[in-house]
Scaffold this motif. Structure first.
Motif, PDB file in Angstrom:
ATOM      1  N   LYS A  45       6.776   8.018  12.428  1.00  0.00           N
ATOM      2  CA  LYS A  45       7.542   9.185  11.965  1.00  0.00           C
ATOM      3  C   LYS A  45       7.904   9.104  10.496  1.00  0.00           C
ATOM      4  O   LYS A  45       8.386  10.070   9.933  1.00  0.00           O
ATOM      5  CB  LYS A  45       8.879   9.251  12.744  1.00  0.00           C
ATOM      6  N   SER A 131      12.695  13.307  17.927  1.00  0.00           N
ATOM      7  CA  SER A 131      11.806  14.465  18.001  1.00  0.00           C
ATOM      8  C   SER A 131      10.419  14.077  17.457  1.00  0.00           C
ATOM      9  O   SER A 131      10.305  13.262  16.543  1.00  0.00           O
ATOM     10  CB  SER A 131      12.401  15.612  17.208  1.00  0.00           C
ATOM     11  N   ASN A 133       8.055  14.809  15.359  1.00  0.00           N
ATOM     12  CA  ASN A 133       7.572  15.415  14.129  1.00  0.00           C
ATOM     13  C   ASN A 133       7.663  14.360  13.035  1.00  0.00           C
ATOM     14  O   ASN A 133       8.434  13.408  13.158  1.00  0.00           O
ATOM     15  CB  ASN A 133       8.476  16.607  13.745  1.00  0.00           C
TER      16      ASN A 133
HETATM   17 MG    MG Z   1      14.612  15.091  14.713  1.00  0.00          MG
END
Ligand code: MG
Ligand code: TXA
Length: 307
Positions: A45, A131, A133
């Motif tokens: 990430k 998350s 992304n």
């Molecule tokens: Mg996030």
């Protein structure tokens, strides 16, 4: 690469990082007991190590293995909102690895409501998931969004489009009251109905330490510049179905003004669509109410526009 539930179980137990759907957004998942995989999440990430992760449990009762002393009204909150889009920051001992909580004496927990996710966690044990992304980008609410950020070969358990579309609301118990650390899919009004008071949004004050490390970083941003005041040069508009906009513009519809739930569900898809179309800037119609879920939508859009 789309994978089945049984492949997801095997990969996670072997120490791989995969993407897992939840009712809010897709997560980048590793088993809580696999230190190397958790390390890999930060690498993948490009996430600062000082930003801690949420531990996802299959059932509310599982919290007792991690937290000895639960704050007042914990039971009422868990009863009302778990499984669901509520994350609670709770005091923990060493039961949660340091890397997960970024060295803090607290850790974040949530019980997601998507049945596929809970089925998976029952087989793998607790999963840590930020998350799915790249740090700073809009969150992923569909399997293809995860592939946009991590490549077509990245393993994704496809749960379809996330119904809530925005992340969980995060609460912390501080100075004798629950406060909101991050606005999210649950509104302050919904929380008030259980707590008996409206929890305050504990925003980061200028020059003060953040209540949550996540408040320090840039979030949810597309490559396109978002404009919040009318500029005639912007040919892209993020707007609402009931409204008409000047002709000649490309209008990306967020949803209906009558349904903040629909707007939340489409929010990250719309921001990502700007990038797919290589938009340089877009004007955002911010003329909507400031209550309930709309407050979360407004906060996400404003932060997505910060450079
Ligand atoms: Mg996030
Ligand atoms: O809906 C969600 O919450 C999604 C899905 C996948 O469950 N997850 C998610 O994770 O949004 P992430 O990592 O993108 O955001 C978690 C936030 C971060 O801002 C982090 O700083 C905060 O939670 N956080 C985690 N542990 C914390 C702690 N002990 N104290 C304060 N903030 C914490």
């Amino acid at each position: 690469m789309r994978i089945s539930l049984s492949q997801a179980i095997t990969l996670l137990r072997e120490g791989e990082v995969i993407s897992v759907p939840t009712e809010t957004v897709y997560g980048l998942a590793a088993c809580l007991d696999k230190a190397c995989s958790i390390d890999q999440i930060f690498e993948l990430k490009q996430r600062p190590r000082i930003n801690p992760l949420i531990t996802h449990l299959a059932d509310s009762e599982d919290i007792k293995s991690y937290v000895k002393e639960l704050p007042p009204q914990f039971e009422a909150l868990a009863e009302a909102f778990w499984p669901g889009p509520l994350t609670l920051i709770l005091p923990v001992g060493d039961a949660v690895p340091t890397v997960v909580r970024a060295g803090l004496p607290t850790a974040a927990f949530r019980v997601p409501s998507l049945s596929l996710t809970r089925e998976l966690i029952r087989k793998t044990g607790p999963l840590v998931m930020p998350s799915a992304n790249l740090s700073g980008r809009p969150s992923a609410t569909r399997a293809e969004h995860v592939e946009e950020d991590f490549g077509i070969d990245f393993p994704v358990l496809d749960g379809g489009a996330c119904k809530r579309g925005v992340e969980s609301t995060i609460l912390i118990y501080k100075d004798g009251e629950w406060g909101i650390v991050r606005l999210g899919a649950l509104s302050a009004e919904q929380l008030q109905s259980v707590l008996g008071y409206a929890p305050l949004f504990l925003k980061r004050e200028e020059g003060e330490a953040p209540v949550s490390p996540g408040q320090l970083f840039r979030h949810y941003a597309p490559r396109a510049r978002l404009l919040f005041s009318r500029e005639p040069s912007s040919s892209y508009i993020l707007g609402f179905r009931e409204r008409s906009y000047p002709p000649g513009n490309r209008v990306i519809v967020l949803g209906a003004l009558s349904s903040p739930e629909e707007v939340a569900e489409n929010l990250y898809q719309a921001l990502r669509q700007l990038d797919l179309e290589k938009a340089e800037e877009a004007w955002v119609d911010m003329d909507f109410p400031r209550e309930g879920l709309w407050l979360t939508i407004a906060e996400r859009l404003i932060r997505a526009g910060e450079k």
